[in-house]
Design a protein around this motif. Structure first.
Motif, PDB file in Angstrom:
ATOM      1  N   MET A  50       0.837  -1.177   0.000  1.00 46.65           N
ATOM      2  CA  MET A  50       0.000   0.000   0.000  1.00 46.65           C
ATOM      3  C   MET A  50       0.882   1.240   0.000  1.00 46.65           C
ATOM      4  O   MET A  50       1.877   1.306   0.719  1.00 46.65           O
ATOM      5  N   PRO A  51       0.545   2.245  -0.814  1.00 42.45           N
ATOM      6  CA  PRO A  51       1.372   3.450  -0.873  1.00 42.45           C
ATOM      7  C   PRO A  51       1.301   4.239   0.431  1.00 42.45           C
ATOM      8  O   PRO A  51       0.326   4.166   1.169  1.00 42.45           O
ATOM      9  N   SER A  52       2.347   4.993   0.694  1.00 44.03           N
ATOM     10  CA  SER A  52       2.372   5.831   1.883  1.00 44.03           C
ATOM     11  C   SER A  52       1.333   6.949   1.751  1.00 44.03           C
ATOM     12  O   SER A  52       0.877   7.275   0.646  1.00 44.03           O
ATOM     13  N   ALA A  53       0.978   7.536   2.875  1.00 45.38           N
ATOM     14  CA  ALA A  53       0.029   8.658   2.861  1.00 45.38           C
ATOM     15  C   ALA A  53       0.595   9.814   2.044  1.00 45.38           C
ATOM     16  O   ALA A  53      -0.123  10.453   1.266  1.00 45.38           O
ATOM     17  N   ALA A  54       1.890  10.075   2.198  1.00 43.40           N
ATOM     18  CA  ALA A  54       2.510  11.161   1.438  1.00 43.40           C
ATOM     19  C   ALA A  54       2.459  10.878  -0.063  1.00 43.40           C
ATOM     20  O   ALA A  54       2.195  11.787  -0.859  1.00 43.40           O
ATOM     21  N   ALA A  55       2.696   9.629  -0.444  1.00 44.54           N
ATOM     22  CA  ALA A  55       2.626   9.266  -1.868  1.00 44.54           C
ATOM     23  C   ALA A  55       1.220   9.491  -2.411  1.00 44.54           C
ATOM     24  O   ALA A  55       1.045   9.949  -3.545  1.00 44.54           O
ATOM     25  N   MET A  56       0.225   9.200  -1.588  1.00 49.82           N
ATOM     26  CA  MET A  56      -1.152   9.420  -2.040  1.00 49.82           C
ATOM     27  C   MET A  56      -1.446  10.906  -2.230  1.00 49.82           C
ATOM     28  O   MET A  56      -2.112  11.287  -3.200  1.00 49.82           O
ATOM     29  N   THR A  57      -0.928  11.768  -1.336  1.00 47.35           N
ATOM     30  CA  THR A  57      -1.176  13.214  -1.509  1.00 47.35           C
ATOM     31  C   THR A  57      -0.466  13.740  -2.746  1.00 47.35           C
ATOM     32  O   THR A  57      -1.019  14.558  -3.472  1.00 47.35           O
ATOM     33  N   ILE A  58       0.743  13.250  -2.984  1.00 54.65           N
ATOM     34  CA  ILE A  58       1.499  13.676  -4.163  1.00 54.65           C
ATOM     35  C   ILE A  58       0.814  13.183  -5.433  1.00 54.65           C
ATOM     36  O   ILE A  58       0.716  13.905  -6.430  1.00 54.65           O
ATOM     37  N   SER A  59       0.313  11.963  -5.396  1.00 52.86           N
ATOM     38  CA  SER A  59      -0.405  11.410  -6.542  1.00 52.86           C
ATOM     39  C   SER A  59      -1.661  12.227  -6.841  1.00 52.86           C
ATOM     40  O   SER A  59      -1.946  12.548  -8.003  1.00 52.86           O
ATOM     41  N   LEU A  60      -2.392  12.564  -5.802  1.00 55.78           N
ATOM     42  CA  LEU A  60      -3.604  13.378  -5.970  1.00 55.78           C
ATOM     43  C   LEU A  60      -3.269  14.756  -6.528  1.00 55.78           C
ATOM     44  O   LEU A  60      -3.930  15.251  -7.445  1.00 55.78           O
ATOM     45  N   PHE A  61      -2.219  15.371  -5.998  1.00 54.90           N
ATOM     46  CA  PHE A  61      -1.798  16.683  -6.491  1.00 54.90           C
ATOM     47  C   PHE A  61      -1.358  16.587  -7.955  1.00 54.90           C
ATOM     48  O   PHE A  61      -1.701  17.436  -8.773  1.00 54.90           O
ATOM     49  N   GLY A  62      -0.607  15.533  -8.283  1.00 59.23           N
ATOM     50  CA  GLY A  62      -0.152  15.350  -9.667  1.00 59.23           C
ATOM     51  C   GLY A  62      -1.306  15.151 -10.625  1.00 59.23           C
ATOM     52  O   GLY A  62      -1.340  15.740 -11.713  1.00 59.23           O
ATOM     53  N   ALA A  63      -2.273  14.324 -10.227  1.00 61.78           N
ATOM     54  CA  ALA A  63      -3.433  14.085 -11.092  1.00 61.78           C
ATOM     55  C   ALA A  63      -4.239  15.363 -11.285  1.00 61.78           C
ATOM     56  O   ALA A  63      -4.660  15.671 -12.408  1.00 61.78           O
ATOM     57  N   SER A  64      -4.434  16.119 -10.203  1.00 61.52           N
ATOM     58  CA  SER A  64      -5.207  17.358 -10.342  1.00 61.52           C
ATOM     59  C   SER A  64      -4.455  18.374 -11.193  1.00 61.52           C
ATOM     60  O   SER A  64      -5.060  19.090 -11.993  1.00 61.52           O
ATOM     61  N   SER A  65      -3.144  18.417 -11.060  1.00 63.07           N
ATOM     62  CA  SER A  65      -2.346  19.328 -11.884  1.00 63.07           C
ATOM     63  C   SER A  65      -2.470  18.975 -13.362  1.00 63.07           C
ATOM     64  O   SER A  65      -2.668  19.854 -14.212  1.00 63.07           O
ATOM     65  N   ALA A  66      -2.365  17.690 -13.673  1.00 62.88           N
ATOM     66  CA  ALA A  66      -2.488  17.251 -15.071  1.00 62.88           C
ATOM     67  C   ALA A  66      -3.882  17.548 -15.620  1.00 62.88           C
ATOM     68  O   ALA A  66      -4.022  18.001 -16.770  1.00 62.88           O
ATOM     69  N   LEU A  67      -4.910  17.329 -14.813  1.00 62.73           N
ATOM     70  CA  LEU A  67      -6.278  17.612 -15.261  1.00 62.73           C
ATOM     71  C   LEU A  67      -6.510  19.098 -15.484  1.00 62.73           C
ATOM     72  O   LEU A  67      -7.100  19.502 -16.494  1.00 62.73           O
ATOM     73  N   ILE A  68      -6.041  19.913 -14.559  1.00 61.46           N
ATOM     74  CA  ILE A  68      -6.200  21.364 -14.708  1.00 61.46           C
ATOM     75  C   ILE A  68      -5.423  21.855 -15.920  1.00 61.46           C
ATOM     76  O   ILE A  68      -5.923  22.657 -16.713  1.00 61.46           O
ATOM     77  N   GLY A  69      -4.198  21.366 -16.085  1.00 63.02           N
ATOM     78  CA  GLY A  69      -3.394  21.772 -17.242  1.00 63.02           C
ATOM     79  C   GLY A  69      -4.048  21.374 -18.556  1.00 63.02           C
ATOM     80  O   GLY A  69      -4.092  22.159 -19.504  1.00 63.02           O
ATOM     81  N   THR A  70      -4.594  20.161 -18.608  1.00 57.23           N
ATOM     82  CA  THR A  70      -5.278  19.698 -19.818  1.00 57.23           C
ATOM     83  C   THR A  70      -6.521  20.536 -20.089  1.00 57.23           C
ATOM     84  O   THR A  70      -6.752  20.967 -21.227  1.00 57.23           O
ATOM     85  N   ASN A  71      -7.306  20.787 -19.062  1.00 55.31           N
ATOM     86  CA  ASN A  71      -8.506  21.613 -19.211  1.00 55.31           C
ATOM     87  C   ASN A  71      -8.150  23.009 -19.718  1.00 55.31           C
ATOM     88  O   ASN A  71      -8.798  23.532 -20.632  1.00 55.31           O
ATOM     89  N   ASN A  72      -7.116  23.606 -19.135  1.00 51.64           N
ATOM     90  CA  ASN A  72      -6.719  24.955 -19.547  1.00 51.64           C
ATOM     91  C   ASN A  72      -6.145  24.978 -20.961  1.00 51.64           C
ATOM     92  O   ASN A  72      -6.326  25.955 -21.691  1.00 51.64           O
TER      93      ASN A  72
END
Length: 122
Positions: free
Chosen positions: A1-23
């Motif tokens: 299971m990924p660490s809690a920090a890895a999950m926050t970084i993954s979430l931030f990365g996914a949201s960044s990619a989605l926002i960048g794609t949308n923009n």
């Protein structure tokens, strides 16, 4: 299971990619949301591509559970949040996204560290 920090970084990365794609797909909406003139479209597109790339880098770091990367993102994201906040009203939401994400990651790093310490103590 990924660490809690890895999950926050993954979430931030996914949201960044989605926002960048949308923009990138809707550059005029991106300009309007940040109260930028239409002449800033080239810069907005460049920022969108950077956000997508950042999403990829963060996702890779999360997959690798790269803790030094996680730690180093916190002060940079807090600095980014401070600069965004100083830009005024239109930039407050991105500032909260950056700063909140940094604090969330910091909390997860502390949680992970204490969890590892308590498991070693058993």
């Amino acid at each position: 299971m990924p660490s809690a920090a890895a999950m926050t970084i993954s979430l931030f990365g996914a949201s960044s990619a989605l926002i960048g794609t949308n923009n990138l797909l809707s550059p005029t909406s991106a300009l309007a949301s940040l109260d930028l003139p239409s002449t800033a479209i080239a810069a907005s597109n460049g920022l969108s591509l950077a956000a997508i790339a950042m999403g990829i880098y963060y996702s890779l770091a999360a997959y690798q559970d790269n803790r030094p990367f996680f730690v180093l993102t916190v002060p940079m994201r807090l600095l980014t949040a401070t600069v965004f906040w100083a830009q005024g009203d239109a930039w407050r939401l991105p500032a909260v996204w950056e700063g909140g994400g940094a604090l969330f990651t910091l909390g997860a790093l502390i949680w992970d560290r204490s969890s590892r310490a308590s498991m070693r103590a058993r």
